[in-house]
Design an enzyme around this catalytic site. Structure first.
Site, short mmCIF file in Angstrom:
data_model
loop_
_atom_site.label_atom_id
_atom_site.label_comp_id
_atom_site.label_asym_id
_atom_site.label_seq_id
_atom_site.Cartn_x
_atom_site.Cartn_y
_atom_site.Cartn_z
N TRP A 10 0.82 -1.22 0.00
CA TRP A 10 0.00 0.00 0.00
C TRP A 10 0.85 1.27 0.00
CZ3 TRP A 10 -4.55 -0.83 4.04
CH2 TRP A 10 -5.35 -1.90 3.59
N GLU A 97 12.10 2.08 -3.37
CA GLU A 97 11.89 3.41 -2.79
C GLU A 97 12.74 3.59 -1.53
OE1 GLU A 97 7.62 3.06 -2.87
OE2 GLU A 97 7.79 3.09 -5.06
N GLY A 173 5.14 1.80 -10.69
CA GLY A 173 4.26 2.97 -10.69
C GLY A 173 4.26 3.73 -12.01
N GLY A 233 1.66 -2.77 -6.24
CA GLY A 233 1.52 -1.46 -5.60
C GLY A 233 0.16 -0.87 -5.90
N GLY A 234 0.11 -0.01 -6.92
CA GLY A 234 -1.10 0.73 -7.25
C GLY A 234 -2.38 -0.11 -7.26
P1 PGA Z 1 3.28 -0.70 -8.75
O1 PGA Z 1 4.26 -0.84 -7.46
O2 PGA Z 1 2.48 -1.97 -8.83
O3 PGA Z 1 2.42 0.50 -8.44
O4 PGA Z 1 4.14 -0.50 -9.92
C1 PGA Z 1 4.91 -2.05 -7.18
C2 PGA Z 1 5.78 -1.88 -5.96
O5 PGA Z 1 6.42 -0.84 -5.82
O6 PGA Z 1 5.87 -2.79 -5.12
#
Ligand code: PGA
Length: 252
Positions: A10, A97, A173, A233-234
């Site tokens: 998340w 990140e 992302g 992620g998203g």
């Molecule tokens: P995403 O992120 O699916 O939004 O590309 C994946 C992640 O960073 O784990």
């Protein structure tokens, strides 16, 4: 046979209310999905809600990060023991990140991997190259370095039952996804790197793909022989999309 995992990261998203709605919807929708392991990685402040909502389900939850040691003067940090206290079974280590925005280097990440295992958490070690590294032909050497630094610090034994996530930074992302063949190539390479230390462990490790996994691309990614699920992620912020990805993992 490696059981597939679909994990929702998340990141720094949601509110108490959003977390409530999302967790309830995922729990309801996942009721029958016993063939796939589902993990939720919420922001720390929503871990208690995970525990309250998911305790009587098959869904696990975990922290997005931890710091070393059990307790101490580390303002702003959360220890592995605290995650365990909230029922976490997993923790993300080395998400891109964390590596790029928070400058976490390979030594710190190796120490975090060990700290997680010390308290009984299963680390999910994230690796992946940037677009510059890919274009310079350095993808394999970067992945090799990211893996070897942890294997050498923690020992290959620490990779029994391990979970690794391959997340090309350029696909996170961005809506750009590695093609199933591109992802498979690196997943196989990760297994090959681990096999040099211990072939049996290399075969048992589950390797997730992450980077713009969506309901419409999940099936073709998960059908590849070395892709054991996804770190999402998203799309994990939308119960319907996340559950569709879990379904895709069930039937591949
Ligand atoms: P995403 O992120 O699916 O939004 O590309 C994946 C992640 O960073 O784990």
């Amino acid at each position: 046979m490696r059981k597939k995992i679909v994990a929702g990261n998340w990141k720094m998203n949601g509110s108490r209310y959003d977390a409530h709605v999302l967790l309830e919807s995922i729990k309801q929708g996942a009721g029958t999905l016993s063939g796939v392991e589902i993990i939720i990685f919420p922001s720390f402040v929503y871990l208690q809600q995970c525990e309250e909502t998911l305790a009587d389900s098959l869904i696990s939850w975990g922290g997005q990060n931890l710091y070393l040691g059990r307790a101490g003067a580390f303002t702003g940090e959360i220890s592995g023991a605290m995650l365990v206290d909230y029922g976490c079974q997993y923790v993300l280590i080395g998400h891109s990140e964390r590596r790029h925005l928070f400058y976490e280097d390979v030594n710190l990440l190796a120490a975090k991997y060990k700290a997680a295992q010390y308290v009984g958490l299963q680390p999910v070690l994230c690796v992946g190259e940037t677009i510059e590294e890919r274009e310079a032909g350095k993808t394999e050497s970067i992945i090799q370095q990211q893996l070897a630094s942890v294997v050498e610090a923690a020992s290959i034994d620490a990779f029994r039952q391990a979970v690794i996530a391959y997340e090309p930074v350029w696909a996170i992302g961005t809506g750009l996804t590695a093609t199933p063949d591109q992802a498979q190539e690196i997943h196989a390479f990760i297994r090959q790197v681990l096999a040099a230390y211990h072939p049996g462990i290399a075969q048992s490790v589950r390797i997730l793909y992450g980077g713009s996994v969506k309901p419409d691309n999940a099936k073709s990614l998960f059908a590849m022989p070395d892709i054991d699920g996804g770190l999402v992620g998203g799309a994990s912020l939308d119960a319907k999309a996340f559950l569709a990805i879990c379904q895709a993992a069930m039937y591949t």
